[in-house]
Scaffold this motif. Sequence first.
Motif, short mmCIF file in Angstrom:
data_model
loop_
_atom_site.label_atom_id
_atom_site.label_comp_id
_atom_site.label_asym_id
_atom_site.label_seq_id
_atom_site.Cartn_x
_atom_site.Cartn_y
_atom_site.Cartn_z
N GLY A 35 21.59 42.51 137.28
CA GLY A 35 20.99 41.54 138.21
C GLY A 35 21.49 41.81 139.61
N PRO A 36 20.72 41.40 140.62
CA PRO A 36 21.11 41.65 142.00
C PRO A 36 22.45 40.98 142.34
N ASN A 37 23.06 41.39 143.43
CA ASN A 37 24.31 40.77 143.90
C ASN A 37 24.10 39.27 144.03
N GLY A 38 25.12 38.52 143.63
CA GLY A 38 25.07 37.07 143.79
C GLY A 38 24.27 36.35 142.71
N SER A 39 23.87 37.07 141.65
CA SER A 39 23.06 36.45 140.58
C SER A 39 23.88 35.56 139.67
N GLY A 40 25.21 35.75 139.68
CA GLY A 40 26.07 34.94 138.81
C GLY A 40 26.70 35.71 137.67
N LYS A 41 26.65 37.02 137.73
CA LYS A 41 27.16 37.84 136.60
C LYS A 41 28.67 37.67 136.44
N THR A 42 29.41 37.82 137.54
CA THR A 42 30.88 37.67 137.46
C THR A 42 31.24 36.24 137.09
N THR A 43 30.49 35.29 137.62
CA THR A 43 30.75 33.88 137.29
C THR A 43 30.59 33.65 135.78
N LEU A 44 29.56 34.26 135.21
CA LEU A 44 29.37 34.13 133.76
C LEU A 44 30.57 34.71 133.01
N PHE A 45 31.08 35.85 133.48
CA PHE A 45 32.27 36.44 132.83
C PHE A 45 33.47 35.51 132.97
N ARG A 46 33.63 34.89 134.14
CA ARG A 46 34.78 33.98 134.34
C ARG A 46 34.70 32.80 133.36
N LEU A 47 33.48 32.35 133.10
CA LEU A 47 33.31 31.25 132.14
C LEU A 47 33.64 31.71 130.73
N ILE A 48 33.17 32.92 130.37
CA ILE A 48 33.44 33.42 129.01
C ILE A 48 34.95 33.62 128.83
N ALA A 49 35.61 34.08 129.89
CA ALA A 49 37.05 34.34 129.81
C ALA A 49 37.88 33.06 129.87
N GLY A 50 37.22 31.94 130.03
CA GLY A 50 37.93 30.66 130.07
C GLY A 50 38.60 30.37 131.40
N LEU A 51 38.24 31.13 132.44
CA LEU A 51 38.86 30.91 133.75
C LEU A 51 38.17 29.78 134.52
N GLU A 52 36.95 29.46 134.12
CA GLU A 52 36.22 28.32 134.66
C GLU A 52 35.66 27.54 133.48
N THR A 53 35.34 26.27 133.73
CA THR A 53 34.79 25.43 132.66
C THR A 53 33.34 25.09 132.98
N PRO A 54 32.43 25.27 132.03
CA PRO A 54 31.03 24.94 132.32
C PRO A 54 30.87 23.45 132.66
N ASP A 55 29.91 23.14 133.55
CA ASP A 55 29.58 21.74 133.82
C ASP A 55 28.74 21.18 132.67
N ALA A 56 27.98 22.08 132.05
CA ALA A 56 27.19 21.68 130.87
C ALA A 56 27.09 22.89 129.96
N GLY A 57 26.88 22.63 128.67
CA GLY A 57 26.70 23.71 127.71
C GLY A 57 28.01 24.14 127.08
N THR A 58 27.90 25.11 126.16
CA THR A 58 29.09 25.56 125.43
C THR A 58 29.14 27.08 125.35
N ILE A 59 30.37 27.59 125.26
CA ILE A 59 30.58 29.03 125.04
C ILE A 59 31.54 29.15 123.87
N THR A 60 31.13 29.92 122.87
CA THR A 60 32.01 30.12 121.71
C THR A 60 32.29 31.60 121.51
N LEU A 61 33.47 31.87 120.97
CA LEU A 61 33.87 33.23 120.60
C LEU A 61 34.15 33.20 119.11
N ASN A 62 33.38 33.94 118.35
CA ASN A 62 33.48 33.93 116.89
C ASN A 62 33.49 32.50 116.34
N GLY A 63 32.65 31.69 116.93
CA GLY A 63 32.45 30.32 116.44
C GLY A 63 33.35 29.26 117.04
N ALA A 64 34.43 29.67 117.73
CA ALA A 64 35.37 28.68 118.28
C ALA A 64 35.09 28.49 119.78
#
Length: 256
Positions: A35-64
Amino acid sequence: MIEIQHVSFGYAEDVTILKDVSARFLPGRVAGVIGPNGSGKTTLFRLIAGLETPDAGTITLNGAPIRSLPPKALARQLAVVPQSAHMDFDFTVRDIVMMGRHAHIPRFHHPGTHDVEACEHAMRETGVSAFADKFVTGLSGGEWQRVLIARALCQEAGALLLDEPVSNLDLQYQLSTLRLMRALAREKNACVVCILHTLNLAAHYCDDVLLLWHGAVYKSGTPEEVITPATLREVYGVEATACPLPGGKTEVVPLY
Ligand code: ADP
């Protein structure tokens, strides 16, 4: 497996960066996030890595849920190669790679035989063994990037997030790094997710592609489904054409 369900997020209350993003990254496969610069790719990674918390929705790793995992438990399952990581201290390459074992070595213990083997193996795989005793402050950008990849490999986690892992690498190491990621997926059943800007590398090495645009999923699917001349025109504003390659595949080439 990494599962993202209806995730929205903003760094500030009044600005939404990611809007209702859902995606699934599977073991045994290499996924590309484009995706183009500023699309939110790194932000998505920060959420998956647990460095940020989603305002809505869930992220699971192997079900947890990611946020339910203690940091060490998370690090045993998920390794992250950041886009840039500054290092001002005179650690050697071997010291940095061994830091990937942090989550495996009990407190106040020295690295064991397997830790040392994992470290040496990760350095060999990424071609950094030759300068294992050099201080990292004296490395080139590409060498440093490979050290960060080695540190993540050394972690022996089942899932890897790599933020632009080949951006500083010469062609030889771009290809060998992505081949290595594909081998990890195929041979170790790893779940590999890479942010990539070079769309033809994504097309060649990824099994699945997620295209983010303005913080939302624009398209996801196989590289053939996502990386098309129409997508490049709509999302990147670039005219492109599909050129046949030897072997029957096609490559989408910008009209320079
Ligand atoms: P990409 O990786 O696709 O280039 P990013 O996730 O880095 O996109 O950034 C998405 C948006 O979030 C951009 O508008 C960026 O300016 C903003 N952003 C990124 N990090 C921060 C931050 N720490 N604080 C506020 N805004 C941020």
